[in-house]
Scaffold this motif. Structure first.
Motif, PDB file in Angstrom:
ATOM      1  N   GLY A   1     -33.964  13.514 -50.801  1.00 11.69           N
ATOM      2  CA  GLY A   1     -34.473  14.865 -50.616  1.00 11.69           C
ATOM      3  C   GLY A   1     -35.917  15.012 -51.064  1.00 11.69           C
ATOM      4  N   MET A   2     -36.571  16.061 -50.561  1.00 18.70           N
ATOM      5  CA  MET A   2     -37.972  16.302 -50.929  1.00 18.70           C
ATOM      6  C   MET A   2     -38.231  17.798 -51.027  1.00 18.70           C
ATOM      7  SD  MET A   2     -39.733  15.133 -47.300  1.00 18.70           S
ATOM      8  CE  MET A   2     -41.388  15.080 -47.963  1.00 18.70           C
ATOM      9  N   ALA A   3     -39.212  18.156 -51.854  1.00 19.73           N
ATOM     10  CA  ALA A   3     -39.536  19.571 -52.070  1.00 19.73           C
ATOM     11  C   ALA A   3     -40.965  19.685 -52.563  1.00 19.73           C
ATOM     12  CB  ALA A   3     -38.581  20.190 -53.081  1.00 19.73           C
ATOM     13  N   PHE A   4     -41.611  20.790 -52.215  1.00 22.38           N
ATOM     14  CA  PHE A   4     -42.942  21.111 -52.717  1.00 22.38           C
ATOM     15  C   PHE A   4     -42.817  22.028 -53.928  1.00 22.38           C
ATOM     16  CE2 PHE A   4     -43.845  19.820 -48.411  1.00 22.38           C
ATOM     17  CZ  PHE A   4     -45.057  19.139 -48.517  1.00 22.38           C
ATOM     18  N   ILE A   5     -43.644  21.787 -54.922  1.00 26.83           N
ATOM     19  CA  ILE A   5     -43.620  22.581 -56.142  1.00 26.83           C
ATOM     20  C   ILE A   5     -44.475  23.825 -55.949  1.00 26.83           C
ATOM     21  CG2 ILE A   5     -44.094  22.612 -58.614  1.00 26.83           C
ATOM     22  CD1 ILE A   5     -43.786  19.579 -58.599  1.00 26.83           C
ATOM     23  N   THR A   6     -43.860  24.980 -56.102  1.00 26.40           N
ATOM     24  CA  THR A   6     -44.567  26.254 -55.966  1.00 26.40           C
ATOM     25  C   THR A   6     -44.471  27.017 -57.289  1.00 26.40           C
ATOM     26  OG1 THR A   6     -42.534  27.247 -55.103  1.00 26.40           O
ATOM     27  CG2 THR A   6     -44.100  26.384 -53.492  1.00 26.40           C
ATOM     28  N   GLY A   7     -45.224  28.109 -57.401  1.00 23.02           N
ATOM     29  CA  GLY A   7     -45.156  28.932 -58.600  1.00 23.02           C
ATOM     30  C   GLY A   7     -45.871  28.296 -59.779  1.00 23.02           C
ATOM     31  N   ASP A   8     -45.726  28.932 -60.929  1.00 26.81           N
ATOM     32  CA  ASP A   8     -46.472  28.518 -62.120  1.00 26.81           C
ATOM     33  C   ASP A   8     -45.606  27.938 -63.226  1.00 26.81           C
ATOM     34  OD1 ASP A   8     -48.948  29.348 -61.063  1.00 26.81           O
ATOM     35  OD2 ASP A   8     -48.543  31.438 -61.631  1.00 26.81           O
ATOM     36  N   VAL A   9     -44.341  27.637 -62.942  1.00 27.92           N
ATOM     37  CA  VAL A   9     -43.481  27.066 -63.983  1.00 27.92           C
ATOM     38  C   VAL A   9     -44.008  25.700 -64.416  1.00 27.92           C
ATOM     39  CG1 VAL A   9     -41.157  26.234 -64.517  1.00 27.92           C
ATOM     40  CG2 VAL A   9     -41.460  28.346 -63.195  1.00 27.92           C
ATOM     41  N   TYR A  10     -44.524  24.935 -63.451  1.00 27.44           N
ATOM     42  CA  TYR A  10     -45.059  23.598 -63.725  1.00 27.44           C
ATOM     43  C   TYR A  10     -46.522  23.560 -63.278  1.00 27.44           C
ATOM     44  CZ  TYR A  10     -39.982  22.956 -63.197  1.00 27.44           C
ATOM     45  OH  TYR A  10     -38.617  23.087 -63.265  1.00 27.44           O
ATOM     46  N   LYS A  11     -47.386  24.239 -64.007  1.00 25.15           N
ATOM     47  CA  LYS A  11     -48.768  24.405 -63.561  1.00 25.15           C
ATOM     48  C   LYS A  11     -49.486  23.091 -63.279  1.00 25.15           C
ATOM     49  CE  LYS A  11     -49.637  29.002 -65.462  1.00 25.15           C
ATOM     50  NZ  LYS A  11     -50.464  29.832 -66.388  1.00 25.15           N
ATOM     51  N   PRO A  12     -49.327  22.049 -64.115  1.00 22.82           N
ATOM     52  CA  PRO A  12     -50.026  20.789 -63.810  1.00 22.82           C
ATOM     53  C   PRO A  12     -49.542  20.119 -62.526  1.00 22.82           C
ATOM     54  CG  PRO A  12     -49.335  20.861 -66.113  1.00 22.82           C
ATOM     55  CD  PRO A  12     -48.640  21.985 -65.423  1.00 22.82           C
TER      56      PRO A  12
ATOM     57  N   GLY B   1     -30.800   7.855 -62.568  1.00 23.21           N
ATOM     58  CA  GLY B   1     -29.668   7.631 -61.671  1.00 23.21           C
ATOM     59  C   GLY B   1     -30.137   7.745 -60.226  1.00 23.21           C
ATOM     60  N   ARG B   2     -29.262   7.443 -59.288  1.00 21.96           N
ATOM     61  CA  ARG B   2     -29.626   7.525 -57.866  1.00 21.96           C
ATOM     62  C   ARG B   2     -29.910   8.986 -57.521  1.00 21.96           C
ATOM     63  NH1 ARG B   2     -28.399   3.819 -54.051  1.00 21.96           N
ATOM     64  NH2 ARG B   2     -27.380   5.354 -52.686  1.00 21.96           N
ATOM     65  N   LEU B   3     -31.174   9.292 -57.333  1.00 20.41           N
ATOM     66  CA  LEU B   3     -31.588  10.681 -57.182  1.00 20.41           C
ATOM     67  C   LEU B   3     -31.462  11.076 -55.712  1.00 20.41           C
ATOM     68  CD1 LEU B   3     -34.342  12.272 -59.302  1.00 20.41           C
ATOM     69  CD2 LEU B   3     -33.745  13.181 -57.075  1.00 20.41           C
ATOM     70  N   ARG B   4     -30.445  11.885 -55.417  1.00 21.53           N
ATOM     71  CA  ARG B   4     -30.067  12.168 -54.037  1.00 21.53           C
ATOM     72  C   ARG B   4     -30.811  13.358 -53.441  1.00 21.53           C
ATOM     73  NH1 ARG B   4     -28.095   9.673 -49.800  1.00 21.53           N
ATOM     74  NH2 ARG B   4     -26.609   8.555 -51.132  1.00 21.53           N
ATOM     75  N   ASP B   5     -31.068  14.399 -54.225  1.00 22.22           N
ATOM     76  CA  ASP B   5     -31.728  15.587 -53.665  1.00 22.22           C
ATOM     77  C   ASP B   5     -32.587  16.235 -54.731  1.00 22.22           C
ATOM     78  OD1 ASP B   5     -32.437  17.436 -51.753  1.00 22.22           O
ATOM     79  OD2 ASP B   5     -30.622  18.643 -51.939  1.00 22.22           O
ATOM     80  N   VAL B   6     -33.626  16.933 -54.286  1.00 20.20           N
ATOM     81  CA  VAL B   6     -34.487  17.706 -55.169  1.00 20.20           C
ATOM     82  C   VAL B   6     -34.857  19.000 -54.449  1.00 20.20           C
ATOM     83  CG1 VAL B   6     -36.529  16.411 -54.372  1.00 20.20           C
ATOM     84  CG2 VAL B   6     -36.642  17.757 -56.487  1.00 20.20           C
ATOM     85  N   ARG B   7     -34.748  20.119 -55.157  1.00 20.61           N
ATOM     86  CA  ARG B   7     -35.074  21.434 -54.601  1.00 20.61           C
ATOM     87  C   ARG B   7     -35.803  22.253 -55.660  1.00 20.61           C
ATOM     88  NH1 ARG B   7     -31.767  22.425 -49.835  1.00 20.61           N
ATOM     89  NH2 ARG B   7     -31.264  20.302 -49.149  1.00 20.61           N
TER      90      ARG B   7
END
Length: 476
Positions: A398-409, A445-451
């Motif tokens: 899985g793949m995702a774009f980081i939005t918002g300011d929770v993880y500013k760097p 571990g085997r990283l299957r999805d990220v959201r």
């Protein structure tokens, strides 16, 4: 004469391998060739080795080394060969200096592969990166292969188990949802992605991708399909199949199965089911090895780029894809991004545009699992090159774009899961260009999805050994 000499070099120019030559004749020593111009190690590899081991040396080095992978081992193999295994001797072809330089060149690829061999398993739930420290908050456990995730308006999550179960998770408690489709949970098959309709709050519609079985003449076949249903409490109702990728196949791998909505259209990735010679480049009555675009009810947009023989639009949006495992919309550009598995080497990130050929198997940065080249081309006219490729293969998910300011760097960066090396890959972007990468959550571990959830937090689904869903919380 030069033409035949070049062909001979490509046929006989090989370095040590035990896997690629089981069905090849045992070659004798290569005839001595005097160099008029001193070649670089990379040029010698391209001339003498790539014909048997592929254009990209890094892909070749991602293998088991029967006779050792140290400098002295490589020098011995190149110089003396292993005739019984099809490896010729190059003592009369190269000087000792050239053999050493070629061996050192190959070692660079080995070190690149070894960079993914992380240390032991994590000892805590705290992980440090170059720019941020995070801790893992466990959201759900006991889901053997959590393949896909979706977020409900009430704060709950939907999580699929590839073996065929769907769970609602809220306050870290999970409940089984009934009414899921029948899946063929064999090989890589099963229940895949889950996605909410953009107007879910009004219509309660959700979508599933899965391996749909069918018996034909006594054979059990399967394909990638989409079921749409209404979620009423913990029960699915009004189920309907809105997409079936044709043709069905006997194989049990390369289903694809990722989905994303954009501007009212539903995009679906479909793998080539392991038949690269027939499926991904075929545009006539073949939906395998492609990304598709349909409407929310399964009907086909009239402006899709490919037409059938009658001139009617088909669901095909692009082609030449191997096994697409990630789809995401870049919130800054609005572009559709995709990742897909290569063979041994050559996993890709692509920006998907309508009507485009992404090359498989005409071009690839990888080689086959048995060590033999699939193609001698990494790029070609009329084929879109990837934005990024990995050698060795990380097996992206899985793949995702980081939005918002929770993880500013990390804001604006792209996340891709790795199944093979069990980590989360962070891609820093400059516009549409990937400028650098970082490895997060090593050995998780085997990283299957990220959201990225509506709360702005990153969620990851992990299988083997953890079998859990985590939320990433920045540590102040």
């Amino acid at each position: 004469m030069q033409k035949y000499l070049r062909i001979a070099l490509l046929l006989f120019g090989t370095i040590a391998t035990t896997m690629a030559f089981k069905n090849r004749p045992n070659y004798t020593a290569v005839t001595a060739i005097k160099h008029n111009v001193i070649a670089t190690p990379a040029e010698n590899y391209a001339t003498y080795c790539s014909g048997c081991h592929g254009e990209k040396m890094d892909a070749f080095t991602d293998r088991q080394w029967k006779h050792g992978n140290k400098l002295t081992d490589l020098m011995k193999a190149i110089k003396n060969g292993y005739a019984d295994e099809g490896m010729p001797a190059f003592a009369k072809t190269f000087s000792d200096k050239e053999i050493k330089e070629l061996s050192e060149y190959i070692l660079k690829g080995i070190k690149n592969v070894e960079a993914y061999n992380f240390d032991d398993a994590p000892v805590s739930n705290i992980f440090k990166s170059d720019k941020l420290t995070i801790k893992l908050d466990t959201i759900a456990t006991g889901i053997e292969v959590p393949w896909g995730m979706a977020f409900l308006p009430d704060g709950a999550m939907l999580i699929t188990n590839r073996h065929g179960e769907l769970y609602r998770v809220k306050d870290k408690k999970k409940q089984l949802i009934s009414g899921v489709p029948e899946v063929l949970a064999e090989g890589q098959g099963g229940l895949f992605d889950v996605l909410l309709h953009p107007d879910f709050a009004k219509n309660s519609l959700i979508y599933f991708t899965y391996s749909k079985p069918k018996k034909v003449n006594g054979k059990l076949l399967a394909t990638t399909a989409i079921m749409r249903a209404k979620l009423n409490g913990n029960t699915l109702t009004d189920q309907s199949i809105i997409f079936e990728a044709l043709p069905y196949a006997t194989t049990r791998h390369h289903y694809g199965g990722r989905m994303v909505f954009d501007k009212g259209y539903l995009y679906i990735s479909v793998g080539e089911r392991g038949n690269e010679k027939q499926n991904p480049q075929s545009l006539e009555e073949n939906q395998l090895g492609k990304v598709h675009r349909i409407k929310d009810d399964g009907t086909i947009p009239a402006d899709n780029p490919f037409k059938d023989k009658a001139g009617k639009a088909t669901s095909l949006y692009c082609y030449g894809n191997r096994n697409p495992q990630g789809l995401a919309i870049n919130p800054l550009s609005g572009a559709l991004w995709e990742n897909e598995h290569g063979p041994r080497g050559g996993d890709e990130i692509n920006i998907i545009t309508p009507g485009t050929n992404y090359g498989w198997p005409l071009t690839s940065y990888g080689i086959n699992y048995d060590g033999k080249p699939i193609t001698d081309k990494a790029t070609a006219p009329g084929i879109q090159a990837p934005e990024l490729y990995w050698v060795p293969s990380i097996a992206p998910s899985g793949m995702a774009f980081i939005t918002g300011d929770v993880y500013k760097p990390w804001k604006g960066a792209l996340l891709v899961g790795s199944l093979r090396f069990k980590y989360l890959n962070l891609c820093y972007l400059d516009g549409n260009k990937i400028v650098s990468q970082e490895k997060l959550l090593k050995n998780i571990g085997r990283l299957r999805d990220v959201r990225v959830g509506p709360d702005g937090y990153i969620y990851v689904a992990v299988e083997k050994p953890a079998s859990a869903v985590y939320r990433l919380v920045p540590v102040q």
